[in-house]
Scaffold this motif. Structure first.
Motif, PDB file in Angstrom:
ATOM      1  N   ALA A  16       0.827  -1.209   0.000  1.00  0.00           N
ATOM      2  CA  ALA A  16       0.000   0.000   0.000  1.00  0.00           C
ATOM      3  C   ALA A  16       0.860   1.258   0.000  1.00  0.00           C
ATOM      4  O   ALA A  16       0.453   2.303  -0.504  1.00  0.00           O
ATOM      5  CB  ALA A  16      -0.922  -0.001   1.207  1.00  0.00           C
ATOM      6  N   ALA A  17       2.078   1.160   0.547  1.00  0.00           N
ATOM      7  CA  ALA A  17       2.940   2.338   0.680  1.00  0.00           C
ATOM      8  C   ALA A  17       3.663   2.691  -0.610  1.00  0.00           C
ATOM      9  O   ALA A  17       3.953   3.864  -0.864  1.00  0.00           O
ATOM     10  CB  ALA A  17       3.967   2.113   1.789  1.00  0.00           C
ATOM     11  N   SER A  18       3.981   1.681  -1.431  1.00  0.00           N
ATOM     12  CA  SER A  18       4.785   1.948  -2.627  1.00  0.00           C
ATOM     13  C   SER A  18       4.317   1.130  -3.819  1.00  0.00           C
ATOM     14  O   SER A  18       3.877  -0.013  -3.676  1.00  0.00           O
ATOM     15  CB  SER A  18       6.263   1.650  -2.365  1.00  0.00           C
ATOM     16  N   TYR A  19       4.455   1.746  -4.966  1.00  0.00           N
ATOM     17  CA  TYR A  19       4.116   1.137  -6.254  1.00  0.00           C
ATOM     18  C   TYR A  19       5.302   0.360  -6.815  1.00  0.00           C
ATOM     19  O   TYR A  19       5.180  -0.304  -7.828  1.00  0.00           O
ATOM     20  CB  TYR A  19       3.733   2.290  -7.195  1.00  0.00           C
ATOM     21  N   GLU A  20       6.445   0.443  -6.119  1.00  0.00           N
ATOM     22  CA  GLU A  20       7.720  -0.034  -6.678  1.00  0.00           C
ATOM     23  C   GLU A  20       8.266  -1.175  -5.826  1.00  0.00           C
ATOM     24  O   GLU A  20       8.333  -1.077  -4.604  1.00  0.00           O
ATOM     25  CB  GLU A  20       8.694   1.155  -6.741  1.00  0.00           C
ATOM     26  N   ILE A  21       8.702  -2.255  -6.479  1.00  0.00           N
ATOM     27  CA  ILE A  21       8.961  -3.511  -5.776  1.00  0.00           C
ATOM     28  C   ILE A  21      10.181  -3.468  -4.851  1.00  0.00           C
ATOM     29  O   ILE A  21      10.149  -4.021  -3.755  1.00  0.00           O
ATOM     30  CB  ILE A  21       9.065  -4.689  -6.781  1.00  0.00           C
ATOM     31  N   SER A  22      11.270  -2.806  -5.240  1.00  0.00           N
ATOM     32  CA  SER A  22      12.443  -2.790  -4.357  1.00  0.00           C
ATOM     33  C   SER A  22      12.149  -1.978  -3.099  1.00  0.00           C
ATOM     34  O   SER A  22      12.645  -2.302  -2.007  1.00  0.00           O
ATOM     35  CB  SER A  22      13.668  -2.214  -5.081  1.00  0.00           C
ATOM     36  N   THR A  23      11.332  -0.933  -3.228  1.00  0.00           N
ATOM     37  CA  THR A  23      10.920  -0.158  -2.058  1.00  0.00           C
ATOM     38  C   THR A  23      10.064  -1.017  -1.134  1.00  0.00           C
ATOM     39  O   THR A  23      10.232  -0.991   0.094  1.00  0.00           O
ATOM     40  CB  THR A  23      10.148   1.099  -2.510  1.00  0.00           C
ATOM     41  N   GLN A  24       9.169  -1.798  -1.709  1.00  0.00           N
ATOM     42  CA  GLN A  24       8.350  -2.708  -0.902  1.00  0.00           C
ATOM     43  C   GLN A  24       9.231  -3.685  -0.132  1.00  0.00           C
ATOM     44  O   GLN A  24       9.016  -3.937   1.069  1.00  0.00           O
ATOM     45  CB  GLN A  24       7.384  -3.472  -1.805  1.00  0.00           C
ATOM     46  N   GLU A  25      10.247  -4.216  -0.796  1.00  0.00           N
ATOM     47  CA  GLU A  25      11.148  -5.174  -0.149  1.00  0.00           C
ATOM     48  C   GLU A  25      11.900  -4.528   1.018  1.00  0.00           C
ATOM     49  O   GLU A  25      12.087  -5.135   2.075  1.00  0.00           O
ATOM     50  CB  GLU A  25      12.142  -5.735  -1.174  1.00  0.00           C
ATOM     51  N   MET A  26      12.349  -3.283   0.823  1.00  0.00           N
ATOM     52  CA  MET A  26      13.113  -2.608   1.875  1.00  0.00           C
ATOM     53  C   MET A  26      12.224  -2.171   3.038  1.00  0.00           C
ATOM     54  O   MET A  26      12.669  -2.156   4.191  1.00  0.00           O
ATOM     55  CB  MET A  26      13.854  -1.408   1.289  1.00  0.00           C
ATOM     56  N   ILE A  27      10.958  -1.835   2.770  1.00  0.00           N
ATOM     57  CA  ILE A  27      10.038  -1.526   3.869  1.00  0.00           C
ATOM     58  C   ILE A  27       9.817  -2.769   4.721  1.00  0.00           C
ATOM     59  O   ILE A  27       9.837  -2.722   5.957  1.00  0.00           O
ATOM     60  CB  ILE A  27       8.696  -0.988   3.321  1.00  0.00           C
ATOM     61  N   GLU A  28       9.627  -3.905   4.047  1.00  0.00           N
ATOM     62  CA  GLU A  28       9.458  -5.166   4.775  1.00  0.00           C
ATOM     63  C   GLU A  28      10.702  -5.498   5.598  1.00  0.00           C
ATOM     64  O   GLU A  28      10.604  -5.925   6.749  1.00  0.00           O
ATOM     65  CB  GLU A  28       9.161  -6.288   3.776  1.00  0.00           C
TER      66      GLU A  28
END
Length: 671
Positions: A16-28
């Motif tokens: 929900a926070a990002s449209y971009e996959i590497s950003t999603q991975e780093m948030i996780e």
């Protein structure tokens, strides 16, 4: 009595926070490591509903005065007032004006620093900086009233380049504080625009004065007429776009080289586990230019190998990234909202920051890793103890840069084993500018913007959009940018981009010629294929929005599309804006005649009369106006509708018959 249990902190949903996959991975990953980021804070902290509408005044200690929200369909007089009697219109206009002043100050102070370094280079006081682009110097000098030739014994001769450079430096620095006259670069605009500014009495006198006057006017008890306040906003923002920013861009080109298209990469995946990773972040390129040179030297590469690394990987965040990208091909590691995530990879040995858009929380994130966080500017320090300050001085730039690069290399040995670099990156073609667009779309045959104009007139290119600006944690990271961009190019609108929008476009694969065949309408796809350009042209950093103004001016000069920037089938956009600089940029585009749409909201909605003034009435004065639309598809469609309106006014709304030219027809053309 039982102890009250603390609630677990709210965490961002990565998808929900990002449209971009590497950003999603780093948030996780940040959640697993217990490291808080801006995405988490955006969930737990909501914006003030009154402040976001621009109707909270804290300009004196009787406040803050938080006006009630406007009632729908107000008829008659709006009776909402602060303690001093300031109306909603006055409060919103003052707040808007202070944002313009802060934004113009940020861009123009950047330009001043570059001008000071330029002066040192012109005086030959430093070995680190030299004039790299003499041709650009000779092009810029006449606009500052500096002669490039001299008459001796009845014969015209070229002036000495060192003399020209010194005089350019003196005149340029004078633009910030001269006692009389007007900004010299105003006359670079089309004559019609200049005459409009003259008629309205909004020609900036000097850069600093217009910023100071806004601060005076918005002091308690001074200017209480929203139209008069906007008049001063116009002076100040024009001093940014046609002054401080434009001077910064020109002087940087002369000192560091005018950009031309090159290939690089983008996203967090550019970082390398077996290399020393140095991230440069901010907006002012004067020190980063030297860091690039030092990091690429054989001495430093050997030093890094001696510490166990295979090499040195530079990467950039925000507009320092764009400056280093467009001149040296340094890959962009990410945009504004990805700055904390570069450290969370565990592979960032040093992050070197200068000014603007640098989050203070970087220091807290760096504490959780081995990363050295280094501030370099005298006006931009951090209070946290783990931050190292190495103050930039142009006279010792080589020594400072060497010290910083060595510190990063030495820190490579301290890197832990828990490293996770997202394996996502994209190829990008960047480094476009007024000159390269002229070459690609005009060529040596015409040497002007004729071919671009011709393709707009014949309908292959529907129009041109300037899409710029930041990310905003209040919207899904990158999503609005990408949906706006794709909708525009799908409808044959050529896009010029700068800042974090350019980085975002690169990350999502839109800055390659091949993207045109996938995402563009048939007309724009054809032009991109023939010329070999991406459908989105990356023009550089935030201050390089001045390149968009000058490119539009070249379109007017080439003919066939009107005599004023307001006549052109063009529109502006800041899909995820968040900084005061964006408001200054938006206003100088509007008052230069460009219809400009912002995503999210702007802090004017709490004063409907004032909002209507800037979103409707300004168009009657300058030809441009503000608009707001958070939905990305509707946002792009508003821009396309405006472009179509301008095409109709020019009489080019119907497709023109394509004619195959024979040799006789070509010979008949004026060359």
């Amino acid at each position: 009595m039982a102890e009250k249990k603390e609630k677990a902190p709210k965490l961002a949903d990565p998808i929900a926070a990002s449209y971009e996959i590497s950003t999603q991975e780093m948030i996780e990953r940040s959640h697993k490591l217990g490291v808080e980021t801006i995405f988490d804070r955006a969930v737990s902290m909501k914006p003030c509903n009154i402040g976001i509408q621009g109707i909270c005044c804290k300009n004196c200690s009787m406040g803050p005065c938080r006006l009630p929200l406007p009632k729908a369909g107000i008829v008659g007089e709006d009776t909402r007032k602060g303690l001093c009697g300031a109306t909603a219109n006055t409060i919103a206009a003052r707040n808007f004006a202070r944002m313009v002043a802060a934004g113009a100050a940020a861009h123009s102070d950047h330009g001043r620093c570059v001008a000071e370094v330029f002066m040192s280079a012109a005086k030959k006081e430093t070995d680190a900086y030299k004039i790299k682009d003499v041709q650009k110097l000779l092009q810029v000098a006449p606009h500052l009233g500096v002669d490039v030739t001299v008459e001796e014994d009845g014969e015209v001769k070229d002036r000495d380049v060192d003399e020209i450079a010194l005089e350019v430096a003196e005149v340029a620095l004078n633009e910030w504080g001269k006692s009389d006259g007007e900004l010299l670069y105003l006359k670079r605009a089309p004559q019609s625009n200049y005459e409009k500014w003259e008629k309205e009495g909004v020609k900036p006198r000097n850069i600093d004065r217009e910023i100071v006057e806004i601060m005076h006017r918005t002091h308690m008890g001074v200017d209480q007429d929203y139209k008069n306040l906007i008049k001063q906003c116009t002076r100040c923002s024009l001093a940014d776009g046609w002054g401080g920013s434009m001077l910064a861009t020109d002087l940087q080109d002369i000192l560091f080289g005018t950009p031309y298209p090159l290939q690089s990469e983008a996203n967090l995946g550019i970082m390398k586990e077996d290399h020393v990773n140095i991230i440069i972040h901010g907006h002012e390129p004067v020190l980063s230019e030297i860091i690039v040179a030092v990091a690429q030297s054989q001495e430093m590469l050997d030093y890094a190998k001696g510490k166990g690394a295979k090499g040195i990987q530079l990467g950039g965040i925000c507009c320092t990234a764009n400056e280093m990208l467009q001149r040296h091909g340094v890959p962009t590691a990410g945009n504004f909202l990805q700055q904390e995530l570069a450290i969370i990879t565990g592979a960032c040995d040093a992050m070197v920051v200068d000014i603007q858009c640098v989050m203070q929380n970087l220091a807290n994130v760096a504490k959780c890793f081995h990363t050295k966080l280094i501030t370099t500017h005298p006006i931009a320090k951090m209070e946290q103890e783990n931050v190292i300050h190495i103050e930039f001085n142009e006279h010792y730039a080589l020594e400072d840069a060497t010290r910083i690069v060595k510190m990063a290399i030495d820190n490579f040995e301290n890197r832990g084993s828990d490293v996770l670099i997202p394996q996502h990156k994209a190829t990008q073609i960047a480094g476009f500018g007024v000159e390269s667009i002229q070459y690609h779309l005009g060529g040596t045959f015409r040497g002007t913007y004729y071919t671009l104009n011709d393709n707009i007139i014949n309908g292959r290119i529907r129009g041109v959009a300037g899409v710029v600006g930041c990310n905003n944690a209040r919207s899904r990271h990158n999503e609005v940018h990408i949906k706006v961009l794709k909708e525009l190019i799908k409808n044959d609108v050529l896009v010029l981009t700068t800042g974090c929008d350019g980085i975002t476009a690169a990350i999502h694969g839109l800055l390659t010629p091949e993207a045109a065949q996938v995402h563009c309408g048939p007309g724009l796809a054809e032009v991109c294929e023939v010329v070999g350009i991406p459908p989105i042209l990356h023009l550089g950093s935030c201050v390089d929005n001045s390149r968009i103004l000058l490119a539009a001016t070249e379109v007017v000069k080439a003919g066939g599309l009107g005599n004023d920037l307001a006549d052109l089938p063009v529109a502006g956009s800041a899909p995820e804006w968040m900084s005061e600089k964006a408001i200054s940029i938006g206003h100088y585009f509007v008052t230069s005649g460009v219809y400009t749409v912002f995503g999210g909201s702007i802090p004017t909605s709490g004063a409907p009369v004032f909002h209507d003034y800037i979103s409707k009435e300004l168009e009657n004065v300058y030809g441009g106006k503000w608009d707001v639309e958070p939905d990305p598809i509707k946002h792009a469609q508003l821009m396309i509708a405006h472009i179509d309106k301008k095409r109709k006014a020019l009489g080019i709304d119907k497709a023109r018959e394509r004619v195959l030219m024979d040799m006789a027809s070509r010979q008949a053309l004026e060359v």
